[in-house]
Scaffold this motif. Structure first.
Motif, short mmCIF file in Angstrom:
data_model
loop_
_atom_site.label_atom_id
_atom_site.label_comp_id
_atom_site.label_asym_id
_atom_site.label_seq_id
_atom_site.Cartn_x
_atom_site.Cartn_y
_atom_site.Cartn_z
N ASP A 1 6.44 2.07 6.82
CA ASP A 1 4.81 1.30 6.78
C ASP A 1 4.26 1.57 5.84
O ASP A 1 3.58 3.06 6.01
N ASN A 2 3.94 2.21 4.27
CA ASN A 2 4.37 0.08 3.76
C ASN A 2 5.26 0.75 2.31
O ASN A 2 4.89 0.05 1.46
N HIS A 44 1.37 -0.81 0.44
CA HIS A 44 0.09 -0.24 -0.23
C HIS A 44 0.94 1.18 0.04
O HIS A 44 1.86 1.31 0.22
N GLU A 96 -5.26 2.27 2.66
CA GLU A 96 -5.11 0.30 3.08
C GLU A 96 -5.19 0.77 4.51
O GLU A 96 -6.14 0.37 5.71
N GLU A 97 -4.54 2.21 5.01
CA GLU A 97 -4.74 2.50 6.59
C GLU A 97 -6.14 2.87 6.57
O GLU A 97 -6.49 3.89 8.36
N ASP A 135 3.30 -5.95 3.41
CA ASP A 135 2.81 -5.30 4.51
C ASP A 135 3.98 -5.11 6.55
O ASP A 135 4.07 -6.30 6.79
ZN LIG Z 1 0.48 -1.24 6.66
#
Ligand SMILES: [Zn+2]
Length: 428
Positions: free
Chosen positions: A239-240, A83, A268-269, A310
């Motif tokens: 990340d990431n 991501h 994604e977060e 991830d």
């Molecule tokens: Zn992540």
């Protein structure tokens, strides 16, 4: 590529990618250089065997793939996912705040930000601006202030004697960054400031009026090797973006025979539910255009595999009881296979066995993580992609400290280890 070259490239990528938009721009730049051709979702695609392509959505998600020479129903597609987004502070639509002559910007918290480390940092601003140009058309530009233009000063301990014991952070009140000390109480117009920056940034700027923007703050401190023997890499957005970069470098060296694909999704977060997120239709739609629909797609997906990359939580020496005794990944001891009986991670014994065998082949150590049985488990794009596409999936990542801090910590070796394994995966 050796470990030094790999890590230098990773650190450059991290520094030049303060937002998902910039990360995608960096990735497309490298792909263009390697002969990848850009595709547009609005156009008809004529894909040729042996050629490589990429397509973006919202300028913040990207799918890149290389068409293998062998039939898709025979080989399936080797997929890697990651991501592009990281937790951060985003500027509100009408952000101007003036208090006691200080000009501040109101911010929204994007994702699970660890807020404490954001205080007393040299912050800059970057993102996407949509504007009206001199021809009356809507256009857009990626911007980056680059200089430290803001700061969130801590409250001194003298004014909060219990700070080390019980200070909490109110995300509405305590974190609007300060940008200016004003000579008077006139409220500056933030969009006007942006316009001036854009005019400064481009040689020929056709911007007449800023209509809207997606901007976030970031720490200007560049990534660095840390430790007496430089065992660690410290940076924002490990990340990431670490996985995006690792996936990209592996893809660039993938096999000519088997079709390989890299998908890096935004959002994604915040749960992945968006047009460009892993829960949206982006990957499915690209797979249909690569492989076809209906039975043929089902056959191809059944032969395919996704490695969702991830970062993982390394066991912290000051907080060892936060991990299960037998599942505490150690930094610089290799990538971590993440499993969860309740499917918060998509790994199963089949995909995990494949990954372990790949590690063995390239002589890379591998570790495993399951959350303590009395703690809630995180998640990532792996299970979401597995549910959306139906592809067998593995969740893996490098061990890190301080996940979601403004400065995270990874090992010198782990991203390079992961790169070697992913390269082997793509090699066939
Ligand atoms: Zn992540």
């Amino acid at each position: 590529m050796n470990d030094t070259e790999f890590n230098q490239g990773l650190m450059g990528f991290l520094e030049l990618s303060p937002t998902p938009f910039h990360a995608v721009q960096q990735m497309t730049g490298r792909m263009e250089y390697m002969g990848y051709r850009q595709l547009f979702e609005s156009e008809q695609w004529k894909l040729e065997k042996g050629q490589a392509y990429y397509v973006t959505r919202n300028d913040s998600s990207i799918i890149a793939f290389k068409m293998g020479k062998k039939a898709l129903t025979e080989t399936g597609i080797k997929m890697i996912g990651a991501h592009t987004d990281s937790p951060c502070l985003k500027v509100k639509p009408q952000p101007e705040i003036v208090k006691k002559g200080y000009f501040q910007l109101g911010v929204e918290v994007y994702g699970g930000v660890l807020l404490n480390p954001w205080f007393d940092r040299d912050l800059s601003l970057a993102g996407r601006v949509n504007y009206l140009d001199t021809d009356g058309k809507i256009n857009q530009l990626l911007v980056n202030f680059e200089n430290p233009v803001a700061v969130i000063p801590s409250l001194a301990i003298h004014l909060d004697r219990e700070a080390n014991k019980d200070r909490t952070i109110n995300s509405q009140k305590d974190i609007p960054p300060i940008l200016l000390k004003l000579p008077n109480d006139d409220k500056p117009d933030f969009k006007q400031m942006l316009l001036q920056l854009m005019q400064k940034q481009c040689d020929v700027c056709d911007a007449e009026e800023v209509l809207d923007y997606e901007l976030s703050f970031y720490d200007v401190q560049p990534p660095a090797y840390i430790g007496l023997h430089q065992d660690f890499i410290a940076s924002a957005r490990l990340d990431n973006l670490l996985s995006c970069y690792t996936g990209l470098m592996s893809l660039l060296e993938s096999s000519e025979d088997i079709t390989s694909l890299l998908v890096c999704n935004d959002h994604e977060e915040v749960g992945s539910a968006s047009s460009s997120g892993a829960q949206g239709p982006f990957l499915k739609s690209v797979l249909e255009r690569i492989a076809g629909t209906g039975e043929i797609l089902t056959r191809v997906i059944d032969k395919s595999m996704m490695i969702s990359t991830d970062n993982a939580h390394a066991v912290h020496p000051n907080f060892v009881d936060k991990h299960d005794d037998n599942h505490g990944p150690i930094i610089n001891q290799g990538p971590v296979i993440k499993t969860n009986a309740n499917q918060r991670y998509a790994s199963n014994s089949e995909t995990s066995a494949i990954f372990k065998y790949l590690c063995k082949k390239v002589d890379v150590p591998v570790q495993s993580f399951v959350v303590r049985s009395d703690m809630a488990c995180g998640s990532t794009i792996g299970p979401i992609t597995a549910s959306e596409i139906g592809v067998k999936t593995l969740d893996v990542g490098v061990p890190t400290f301080a996940m979601h801090s403004i400065r995270e910590l990874a090992g010198y070796w782990d991203a390079f280890y992961l790169y070697r394994v992913l390269k082997e995966f793509y090699a066939g």
